[in-house]
Design a protein around this motif. Structure first.
Motif, PDB file in Angstrom:
ATOM      1  N   GLY A  39      -6.501  28.111   1.328  1.00  0.00           N
ATOM      2  CA  GLY A  39      -6.635  28.180  -0.123  1.00  0.00           C
ATOM      3  C   GLY A  39      -8.083  28.251  -0.540  1.00  0.00           C
ATOM      4  O   GLY A  39      -8.999  28.145   0.284  1.00  0.00           O
ATOM      5  N   ILE A  40      -8.285  28.433  -1.834  1.00  0.00           N
ATOM      6  CA  ILE A  40      -9.626  28.555  -2.387  1.00  0.00           C
ATOM      7  C   ILE A  40     -10.414  27.263  -2.146  1.00  0.00           C
ATOM      8  O   ILE A  40      -9.843  26.177  -2.001  1.00  0.00           O
ATOM      9  CB  ILE A  40      -9.537  28.861  -3.906  1.00  0.00           C
ATOM     10  CG1 ILE A  40     -10.894  29.271  -4.462  1.00  0.00           C
ATOM     11  CG2 ILE A  40      -8.940  27.694  -4.675  1.00  0.00           C
ATOM     12  CD1 ILE A  40     -10.811  29.810  -5.892  1.00  0.00           C
ATOM     13  N   ARG A  41     -11.715  27.378  -2.090  1.00  0.00           N
ATOM     14  CA  ARG A  41     -12.568  26.207  -1.862  1.00  0.00           C
ATOM     15  C   ARG A  41     -12.342  25.136  -2.939  1.00  0.00           C
ATOM     16  O   ARG A  41     -12.055  25.444  -4.090  1.00  0.00           O
ATOM     17  CB  ARG A  41     -14.044  26.612  -1.879  1.00  0.00           C
ATOM     18  CG  ARG A  41     -14.471  27.329  -0.614  1.00  0.00           C
ATOM     19  CD  ARG A  41     -15.955  27.599  -0.626  1.00  0.00           C
ATOM     20  NE  ARG A  41     -16.341  28.324   0.564  1.00  0.00           N
ATOM     21  CZ  ARG A  41     -16.627  27.762   1.725  1.00  0.00           C
ATOM     22  NH1 ARG A  41     -16.551  26.456   1.848  1.00  0.00           N
ATOM     23  NH2 ARG A  41     -16.979  28.490   2.765  1.00  0.00           N
ATOM     24  N   ARG A  42     -12.494  23.907  -2.551  1.00  0.00           N
ATOM     25  CA  ARG A  42     -12.447  22.728  -3.427  1.00  0.00           C
ATOM     26  C   ARG A  42     -11.068  22.511  -4.049  1.00  0.00           C
ATOM     27  O   ARG A  42     -10.948  21.850  -5.075  1.00  0.00           O
ATOM     28  CB  ARG A  42     -13.510  22.829  -4.550  1.00  0.00           C
ATOM     29  CG  ARG A  42     -14.893  23.211  -4.076  1.00  0.00           C
ATOM     30  CD  ARG A  42     -15.500  22.160  -3.159  1.00  0.00           C
ATOM     31  NE  ARG A  42     -16.068  21.062  -3.906  1.00  0.00           N
ATOM     32  CZ  ARG A  42     -17.306  21.045  -4.411  1.00  0.00           C
ATOM     33  NH1 ARG A  42     -18.113  22.081  -4.234  1.00  0.00           N
ATOM     34  NH2 ARG A  42     -17.755  19.992  -5.064  1.00  0.00           N
ATOM     35  N   THR A  43     -10.053  23.051  -3.418  1.00  0.00           N
ATOM     36  CA  THR A  43      -8.713  22.896  -3.990  1.00  0.00           C
ATOM     37  C   THR A  43      -7.951  21.717  -3.411  1.00  0.00           C
ATOM     38  O   THR A  43      -6.833  21.439  -3.826  1.00  0.00           O
ATOM     39  CB  THR A  43      -7.906  24.200  -3.794  1.00  0.00           C
ATOM     40  OG1 THR A  43      -6.799  24.210  -4.681  1.00  0.00           O
ATOM     41  CG2 THR A  43      -7.398  24.321  -2.370  1.00  0.00           C
ATOM     42  N   GLY A  44      -8.537  21.031  -2.439  1.00  0.00           N
ATOM     43  CA  GLY A  44      -7.908  19.823  -1.928  1.00  0.00           C
ATOM     44  C   GLY A  44      -7.331  19.927  -0.538  1.00  0.00           C
ATOM     45  O   GLY A  44      -6.524  19.085  -0.132  1.00  0.00           O
ATOM     46  N   LYS A  45      -7.738  20.928   0.226  1.00  0.00           N
ATOM     47  CA  LYS A  45      -7.228  21.072   1.608  1.00  0.00           C
ATOM     48  C   LYS A  45      -7.659  19.885   2.460  1.00  0.00           C
ATOM     49  O   LYS A  45      -6.854  19.330   3.218  1.00  0.00           O
ATOM     50  CB  LYS A  45      -7.735  22.394   2.215  1.00  0.00           C
ATOM     51  CG  LYS A  45      -7.319  23.637   1.455  1.00  0.00           C
ATOM     52  CD  LYS A  45      -7.782  24.912   2.127  1.00  0.00           C
ATOM     53  CE  LYS A  45      -9.281  25.052   2.200  1.00  0.00           C
ATOM     54  NZ  LYS A  45      -9.917  25.175   0.864  1.00  0.00           N
ATOM     55  N   SER A  46      -8.915  19.487   2.330  1.00  0.00           N
ATOM     56  CA  SER A  46      -9.406  18.333   3.103  1.00  0.00           C
ATOM     57  C   SER A  46      -8.649  17.076   2.720  1.00  0.00           C
ATOM     58  O   SER A  46      -8.328  16.241   3.575  1.00  0.00           O
ATOM     59  CB  SER A  46     -10.905  18.140   2.873  1.00  0.00           C
ATOM     60  OG  SER A  46     -11.640  19.268   3.305  1.00  0.00           O
ATOM     61  N   LEU A 105      -9.302  19.559  12.004  1.00  0.00           N
ATOM     62  CA  LEU A 105     -10.469  20.432  12.099  1.00  0.00           C
ATOM     63  C   LEU A 105     -10.622  21.206  10.796  1.00  0.00           C
ATOM     64  O   LEU A 105      -9.874  22.149  10.512  1.00  0.00           O
ATOM     65  CB  LEU A 105     -10.328  21.376  13.296  1.00  0.00           C
ATOM     66  CG  LEU A 105     -10.065  20.661  14.640  1.00  0.00           C
ATOM     67  CD1 LEU A 105      -9.935  21.690  15.768  1.00  0.00           C
ATOM     68  CD2 LEU A 105     -11.168  19.650  14.947  1.00  0.00           C
ATOM     69  N   ASP A 106     -11.596  20.794  10.005  1.00  0.00           N
ATOM     70  CA  ASP A 106     -11.782  21.277   8.637  1.00  0.00           C
ATOM     71  C   ASP A 106     -12.710  22.490   8.625  1.00  0.00           C
ATOM     72  O   ASP A 106     -13.838  22.429   9.127  1.00  0.00           O
ATOM     73  CB  ASP A 106     -12.381  20.139   7.804  1.00  0.00           C
ATOM     74  CG  ASP A 106     -11.995  20.211   6.348  1.00  0.00           C
ATOM     75  OD1 ASP A 106     -11.493  21.251   5.907  1.00  0.00           O
ATOM     76  OD2 ASP A 106     -12.212  19.202   5.645  1.00  0.00           O
ATOM     77  N   GLU A 107     -12.235  23.604   8.044  1.00  0.00           N
ATOM     78  CA  GLU A 107     -12.982  24.866   7.982  1.00  0.00           C
ATOM     79  C   GLU A 107     -13.364  25.357   9.381  1.00  0.00           C
ATOM     80  O   GLU A 107     -14.476  25.844   9.613  1.00  0.00           O
ATOM     81  CB  GLU A 107     -14.220  24.728   7.091  1.00  0.00           C
ATOM     82  CG  GLU A 107     -13.899  24.490   5.626  1.00  0.00           C
ATOM     83  CD  GLU A 107     -13.201  25.665   4.935  1.00  0.00           C
ATOM     84  OE1 GLU A 107     -13.232  26.785   5.484  1.00  0.00           O
ATOM     85  OE2 GLU A 107     -12.610  25.452   3.852  1.00  0.00           O
ATOM     86  N   ILE A 108     -12.436  25.286  10.300  1.00  0.00           N
ATOM     87  CA  ILE A 108     -12.713  25.727  11.671  1.00  0.00           C
ATOM     88  C   ILE A 108     -12.979  27.229  11.793  1.00  0.00           C
ATOM     89  O   ILE A 108     -13.643  27.658  12.749  1.00  0.00           O
ATOM     90  CB  ILE A 108     -11.575  25.294  12.624  1.00  0.00           C
ATOM     91  CG1 ILE A 108     -12.035  25.435  14.078  1.00  0.00           C
ATOM     92  CG2 ILE A 108     -10.300  26.070  12.329  1.00  0.00           C
ATOM     93  CD1 ILE A 108     -11.067  24.881  15.087  1.00  0.00           C
ATOM     94  N   PRO A 109     -12.535  28.091  10.853  1.00  0.00           N
ATOM     95  CA  PRO A 109     -12.882  29.515  10.987  1.00  0.00           C
ATOM     96  C   PRO A 109     -14.373  29.803  10.942  1.00  0.00           C
ATOM     97  O   PRO A 109     -14.792  30.932  11.205  1.00  0.00           O
ATOM     98  CB  PRO A 109     -12.152  30.163   9.789  1.00  0.00           C
ATOM     99  CG  PRO A 109     -11.000  29.279   9.543  1.00  0.00           C
ATOM    100  CD  PRO A 109     -11.541  27.893   9.780  1.00  0.00           C
ATOM    101  N   ASN A 110     -15.199  28.791  10.613  1.00  0.00           N
ATOM    102  CA  ASN A 110     -16.650  28.984  10.702  1.00  0.00           C
ATOM    103  C   ASN A 110     -17.103  29.225  12.140  1.00  0.00           C
ATOM    104  O   ASN A 110     -18.224  29.678  12.378  1.00  0.00           O
ATOM    105  CB  ASN A 110     -17.392  27.752  10.160  1.00  0.00           C
ATOM    106  CG  ASN A 110     -17.277  27.622   8.649  1.00  0.00           C
ATOM    107  OD1 ASN A 110     -16.737  28.502   7.992  1.00  0.00           O
ATOM    108  ND2 ASN A 110     -17.794  26.539   8.094  1.00  0.00           N
ATOM    109  N   ILE A 111     -16.219  28.925  13.105  1.00  0.00           N
ATOM    110  CA  ILE A 111     -16.569  29.069  14.524  1.00  0.00           C
ATOM    111  C   ILE A 111     -15.893  30.328  15.069  1.00  0.00           C
ATOM    112  O   ILE A 111     -14.666  30.431  15.080  1.00  0.00           O
ATOM    113  CB  ILE A 111     -16.083  27.857  15.351  1.00  0.00           C
ATOM    114  CG1 ILE A 111     -16.454  26.543  14.663  1.00  0.00           C
ATOM    115  CG2 ILE A 111     -16.627  27.926  16.768  1.00  0.00           C
ATOM    116  CD1 ILE A 111     -17.917  26.340  14.463  1.00  0.00           C
TER     117      ILE A 111
END
Length: 424
Positions: A39-46, A105-111
């Motif tokens: 989802g879009i950033r800051r939408t509460g995934k974490s 693993l939060d925002e793992i697609p950065n890797i």
């Protein structure tokens, strides 16, 4: 990456989920399932991850078995896919060799190359949850690699019910309510539609400035930097024109011509690419014309913003557009974006949900405007010629009644009440 440094970062990040107040989101999460939150950033995934961690803790799972890593930590900028196994090793060390750690693993697609590691860990029967803010992580190639080991969970900004809860309003506003309660819920709705529903926004007074910071993060980070775009003015102009066209179908050809009329020399394929980057970042989503041929479905969709607050940043008079945009967001939340359409074929219906045989029109007000009332209700009658016996709803800003037009029953309902009826 240095092992000791990585371990220290993991220890530091524990404070993130230990010290955050959790407002339970309306997502049903099973215990023995691996989730991919998108989802879009800051939408509460974490926060959904924090919610899961709290649930594990309540069931007696020691925090030593929890491995949470946020890959947006600036100290992890140089981390490589080979370091992911080191994270697993540290997790095993901290949890004790007899216990498998739970991985978040939060925002793992950065890797780069993350998906093969995640697949291997899932195959080893670890419980693992991941998040991402770019839908390229769900491309067919990556989806094939993940091989059905994960349930994809689309995370949206707060529903109106969640927004009321976050504002400590947990009454049943669908019951008979007092004048004060009605004024209260309308005030919160107006705030909700105007500034949107990013969870952090609830406790922030300068909401517009906060929205601008989110927009800049998505615009500069997820669109411009990630895709190595040098012509950032073109991106800004395309977003502006899409915002001005919310509620209307918009083809790539028309968008290209609109840009050319402003003096922007840009090719159609470039426009297609740029719009793709915007949808990849979850800033925008599209709905297709249910009545159109396949080619037109793909090339002349309606565009909506994933949050009404972001749309409001780009328009001077945004009330009507934000109202329809909010209905679009709620419909994809309820039914999934692949199951929501508009209908245009000698009749214009704002939204059509085939599985429910549900047709929806959206208008700020209709009862005191004869022309608008006639236009909106006549559209339902025309739709009946194509799809008989559809349920017809007319969503307004505040009006409520029942209408009959040419033998068709039409429920007129205020938006705030319709939003709350999602939970019935």
């Amino acid at each position: 990456m240095n092992r000791d440094t990585l371990k220290q970062i993991m220890i530091d990040q524990k404070e993130t989920y230990l010290n955050n107040t959790i407002i339970t989101r309306q997502y049903l999460l099973e215990e023995n399932v691996n989730y991919c939150f998108v989802g879009i950033r800051r939408t509460g995934k974490s926060y959904l991850m924090y919610q899961q961690i709290k649930q594990l803790e309540s069931k007696g799972v020691p925090l030593s078995q929890i491995v949470y890593v946020n890959f947006e930590d600036e100290r992890l900028l140089e981390i490589k896919v080979t370091d992911l196994n080191t994270i697993l090793e540290i997790g095993l060390e901290m949890s004790g060799s007899a216990n498998k750690p739970y991985l978040f693993l939060d925002e793992i697609p950065n890797i780069n190359g993350w998906e093969k590691f995640v697949r291997r860990i899932a195959d080893m029967k670890y419980r693992i949850n991941i998040t991402g803010s770019n839908c390229k992580m769900l491309s067919s190639e990556i989806a094939s690699t993940l091989g059905g080991r994960f349930i994809i969970m689309n995370v949206y900004p707060y529903s109106f019910t969640e927004y009321l809860t976050a504002n400590h309003r947990e009454k049943n506003y669908l019951d008979v309510i007092s004048t004060q309660d009605r004024a209260d819920v309308l005030s919160l709705y107006n705030e909700y539609v105007t500034f949107g529903a990013f969870p952090e926004l609830v406790d922030i007074k300068n909401k517009r400035a906060f929205l601008s910071s989110i927009y800049q993060t998505i615009y500069l980070g997820d669109i411009i930097t990630r895709n190595k775009i040098s012509n950032d003015f073109a991106i800004k102009l395309i977003l502006k024109k899409i915002a001005e066209s919310v509620t209307k179908p918009l083809s790539f050809s028309r968008l290209t011509n609109i840009l050319k009329s402003t003096g922007m020399a840009i090719g159609k394929q470039t426009v297609i690419n740029y719009v793709g980057y915007m949808t990849d970042s979850y800033l925008l989503f599209t709905l297709q014309n249910y009545a159109a041929k396949l080619v037109d479905k793909e090339t002349s969709p309606k565009y909506y913003f994933m949050d009404t607050g972001l749309l409001g940043l780009m328009l001077l008079d945004s009330k009507s557009a934000q109202l329809e945009n909010l209905v679009a967001i709620e419909l994809i939340r309820r039914y999934g974006v692949e199951n929501v359409f508009f209908f245009e074929n000698n009749v214009e219906i704002d939204f059509y949900i085939p599985s429910e045989r549900l047709a929806i029109q959206v208008s700020l007000q209709v009862l005191d405007d004869i022309d608008t009332k006639e236009r909106e209700t006549r559209a339902f009658a025309k739709l009946n010629n194509f799809i008989p016996d559809s349920k017809c709803i007319l969503i307004t800003n505040s009006e409520e009644t029942n209408l009959e037009y040419d033998g068709i029953d039409i429920e007129v309902i205020p938006i705030w009440k319709w939003l709350l009826m999602a939970d019935l």
